[in-house]
Scaffold this active site. Structure first.
Site, PDB file in Angstrom:
ATOM      1  N   GLY A  18       8.345  31.235  68.113  1.00 18.92           N
ATOM      2  CA  GLY A  18       9.412  31.949  68.808  1.00 18.92           C
ATOM      3  C   GLY A  18       9.140  33.397  69.174  1.00 18.92           C
ATOM      4  NE  ARG A  39       9.358  29.503  55.642  1.00 23.58           N
ATOM      5  CZ  ARG A  39      10.603  29.243  55.421  1.00 23.58           C
ATOM      6  NH1 ARG A  39      11.172  29.642  54.314  1.00 23.58           N
ATOM      7  NH2 ARG A  39      11.305  28.568  56.303  1.00 23.58           N
ATOM      8  CG  ASP A  61       8.189  33.673  51.338  1.00 26.26           C
ATOM      9  OD1 ASP A  61       9.105  34.440  51.726  1.00 26.26           O
ATOM     10  OD2 ASP A  61       8.422  32.591  50.796  1.00 26.26           O
ATOM     11  CG  ASN A  88      10.223  37.829  64.534  1.00 22.23           C
ATOM     12  OD1 ASN A  88      11.046  37.809  65.443  1.00 22.23           O
ATOM     13  ND2 ASN A  88       9.572  36.731  64.127  1.00 22.23           N
ATOM     14  CE1 TYR A 154      20.227  34.655  62.184  1.00 22.33           C
ATOM     15  CE2 TYR A 154      21.937  35.437  63.674  1.00 22.33           C
ATOM     16  CZ  TYR A 154      20.606  35.198  63.400  1.00 22.33           C
ATOM     17  OH  TYR A 154      19.652  35.500  64.343  1.00 22.33           O
ATOM     18  CE  LYS A 158      18.922  38.034  61.927  1.00 21.54           C
ATOM     19  NZ  LYS A 158      17.490  38.387  61.917  1.00 21.54           N
ATOM     20  CB  ILE A 189      15.815  34.440  72.746  1.00 17.17           C
ATOM     21  CG1 ILE A 189      16.512  35.814  72.657  1.00 17.17           C
ATOM     22  CG2 ILE A 189      14.534  34.519  73.563  1.00 17.17           C
ATOM     23  CD1 ILE A 189      16.718  36.563  73.940  1.00 17.17           C
ATOM     24  CB  THR A 191      13.022  30.733  69.761  1.00 15.70           C
ATOM     25  OG1 THR A 191      14.238  30.686  68.998  1.00 15.70           O
ATOM     26  CG2 THR A 191      12.883  32.064  70.453  1.00 15.70           C
ATOM     27  N   PRO A 192      12.524  27.844  68.998  1.00 15.81           N
ATOM     28  CG  PRO A 192      10.536  27.132  67.986  1.00 15.81           C
ATOM     29  CD  PRO A 192      11.113  28.242  68.822  1.00 15.81           C
TER      30      PRO A 192
HETATM   31  P1  NAI Z   1      12.041  30.717  64.844  1.00 16.50           P
HETATM   32  O1  NAI Z   1      12.758  29.804  63.895  1.00 16.50           O
HETATM   33  O2  NAI Z   1      11.485  30.176  66.103  1.00 16.50           O
HETATM   34  O3  NAI Z   1      10.838  31.452  64.070  1.00 16.50           O
HETATM   35  C1  NAI Z   1      11.043  32.054  62.830  1.00 16.50           C
HETATM   36  C2  NAI Z   1       9.713  32.181  62.123  1.00 16.50           C
HETATM   37  O4  NAI Z   1       9.957  32.819  60.863  1.00 16.50           O
HETATM   38  C3  NAI Z   1       9.043  30.825  61.816  1.00 16.50           C
HETATM   39  O5  NAI Z   1       7.687  30.855  62.187  1.00 16.50           O
HETATM   40  C4  NAI Z   1       9.196  30.689  60.302  1.00 16.50           C
HETATM   41  O6  NAI Z   1       8.121  29.978  59.688  1.00 16.50           O
HETATM   42  C5  NAI Z   1       9.229  32.149  59.877  1.00 16.50           C
HETATM   43  N1  NAI Z   1       9.857  32.348  58.562  1.00 16.50           N
HETATM   44  C6  NAI Z   1      11.020  31.835  58.106  1.00 16.50           C
HETATM   45  N2  NAI Z   1      11.226  32.223  56.850  1.00 16.50           N
HETATM   46  C7  NAI Z   1      10.185  33.020  56.506  1.00 16.50           C
HETATM   47  C8  NAI Z   1       9.824  33.740  55.336  1.00 16.50           C
HETATM   48  N3  NAI Z   1      10.569  33.684  54.212  1.00 16.50           N
HETATM   49  N4  NAI Z   1       8.698  34.493  55.366  1.00 16.50           N
HETATM   50  C9  NAI Z   1       7.908  34.530  56.473  1.00 16.50           C
HETATM   51  N5  NAI Z   1       8.177  33.843  57.583  1.00 16.50           N
HETATM   52  C10 NAI Z   1       9.313  33.100  57.595  1.00 16.50           C
HETATM   53  O7  NAI Z   1      13.067  31.921  65.105  1.00 16.50           O
HETATM   54  P2  NAI Z   1      13.181  32.948  66.341  1.00 16.50           P
HETATM   55  O8  NAI Z   1      14.236  32.446  67.241  1.00 16.50           O
HETATM   56  O9  NAI Z   1      11.853  33.269  66.870  1.00 16.50           O
HETATM   57  O10 NAI Z   1      13.797  34.209  65.591  1.00 16.50           O
HETATM   58  C11 NAI Z   1      13.029  35.349  65.212  1.00 16.50           C
HETATM   59  C12 NAI Z   1      13.977  36.437  64.745  1.00 16.50           C
HETATM   60  O11 NAI Z   1      14.836  36.822  65.815  1.00 16.50           O
HETATM   61  C13 NAI Z   1      14.890  36.029  63.582  1.00 16.50           C
HETATM   62  O12 NAI Z   1      15.066  37.118  62.719  1.00 16.50           O
HETATM   63  C14 NAI Z   1      16.195  35.694  64.287  1.00 16.50           C
HETATM   64  O13 NAI Z   1      17.298  35.814  63.452  1.00 16.50           O
HETATM   65  C15 NAI Z   1      16.196  36.745  65.386  1.00 16.50           C
HETATM   66  N6  NAI Z   1      17.018  36.411  66.533  1.00 16.50           N
HETATM   67  C16 NAI Z   1      16.764  35.274  67.262  1.00 16.50           C
HETATM   68  C17 NAI Z   1      17.556  34.970  68.342  1.00 16.50           C
HETATM   69  C18 NAI Z   1      17.339  33.745  69.159  1.00 16.50           C
HETATM   70  O14 NAI Z   1      18.221  33.422  69.940  1.00 16.50           O
HETATM   71  N7  NAI Z   1      16.224  33.063  69.073  1.00 16.50           N
HETATM   72  C19 NAI Z   1      18.678  35.834  68.736  1.00 16.50           C
HETATM   73  C20 NAI Z   1      18.849  36.996  67.902  1.00 16.50           C
HETATM   74  C21 NAI Z   1      18.035  37.267  66.850  1.00 16.50           C
END
Ligand code: NAI
Length: 255
Positions: A18, A39, A61, A88, A154, A158, A189, A191-192
């Site tokens: 993502g 992680r 992690d 992130n 969440y 946040k 956005i 993303t997965p």
């Molecule tokens: P995602 O689920 O695609 O990717 C998250 C990544 O974080 C994954 O690779 C996962 O393995 C890793 N992860 C989870 N727990 C972990 C840990 N304890 N230690 C290390 N890595 C860990 O999520 P996405 O959408 O890319 O989100 C990234 C950030 O952006 C997050 O903080 C999310 O809350 C924030 N965000 C995302 C939005 C969206 O619509 N996609 C909107 C607003 C904020």
């Protein structure tokens, strides 16, 4: 012309997927060397492999302080410096206040808030060790600015990231470290994480259309909508910005 973050070293958490993956790729394109951490170690390795020489993978992690101690030290030993940390990694649990368990509440806060706390703490340690005038970039969300009924943990985590960011920014400013800290607040956005959210009712396409209707501009964002902000905050172009909120939400919080 040199890249916008030429010569800088950035560590990105949750970079196997993502927004983290997209930010790591744009930072490399703009001249940085990047520690791709997650992680999910094999996912981080795959992303670093795709990015080539300028990227290296680490298993990290964000909830585990020994991981932070080890990885920040190894990044300094490998690349010789640390200028940018993108906190992130994040997770969500879609359950309202009546149905979410204490265990789920704690898990979300462990990753989204404890993880960013540790990320800020060890970013400052690493940046000070190499004398960098660094930039810490924390992923909050529009859900850190306004409430969402079925995302209590969440939203709470946040919202915490938003004010933790300001506290870190003021501390670093008062100490004269030259380290800045800002938060990003994206809407949905592509993303997965949003795939999972959109699929909850069974029909992913209908779910995405429903999410898009919640955004005044009428569509879900692309990961690079956020990566551009990451590169700006990582670069010296944003040298007067600290403790600020960067809202990337298609007008969602203007309503
Ligand atoms: P995602 O689920 O695609 O990717 C998250 C990544 O974080 C994954 O690779 C996962 O393995 C890793 N992860 C989870 N727990 C972990 C840990 N304890 N230690 C290390 N890595 C860990 O999520 P996405 O959408 O890319 O989100 C990234 C950030 O952006 C997050 O903080 C999310 O809350 C924030 N965000 C995302 C939005 C969206 O619509 N996609 C909107 C607003 C904020």
């Amino acid at each position: 012309m040199a890249g916008r973050v030429e010569g800088k070293v950035a560590l990105v958490t949750g970079a196997a997927s993502g927004l983290g993956k997209a930010a790591a790729a744009m930072l490399v394109r703009e001249g940085a060397r990047v520690a791709v951490t997650d992680r999910n170690e094999s996912g981080a390795r795959q992303v670093a492999g795709e990015l080539g020489e300028a990227a290296r993978a680490w298993s990290l992690d964000v909830t585990r302080e020994p991981d932070w101690e080890r990885v920040v030290d190894e990044v300094l030993a490998t690349f010789g410096r640390l200028d940018v940390v993108v906190n992130n990694a994040g997770i969500g649990v879609v359950k309202d206040i009546e149905s979410i368990s204490l265990e789920e509440w704690r898990l979300v806060h462990a990753v989204n808030l404890d993880g960013v706390f540790l990320g800020c703490k060890h970013a400052i340690r690493g940046m000070r060790k190499c004398g960098a005038k660094g930039s810490i970039i924390n992923l909050s969300s529009v859900a850190g600015l306004v409430g969402v009924d079925n995302l209590p943990a969440y939203c709470s985590s946040k919202g915490g990231v938003r004010l933790l960011t300001k506290s870190v920014a003021l501390h670093c400013a008062r100490k004269g470290y030259g380290i800045r800290c800002n938060s990003l607040h994206p809407t949905f956005i592509e993303t997965p994480m949003v795939d999972d959210l959109a699929s909850m009712t069974g029909d992913k396409a209908a779910g995405k259309a429903r999410l898009a209707r919640m955004i005044p501009l009428g569509h879900i964002g692309e990961p690079d909508d956020v990566s551009y902000a990451v590169v700006y905050l990582a670069s010296d172009e944003s040298k007067l910005m600290t403790g600020a909120e960067f809202v990337i939400d298609g007008g969602t919080t203007a309503m």
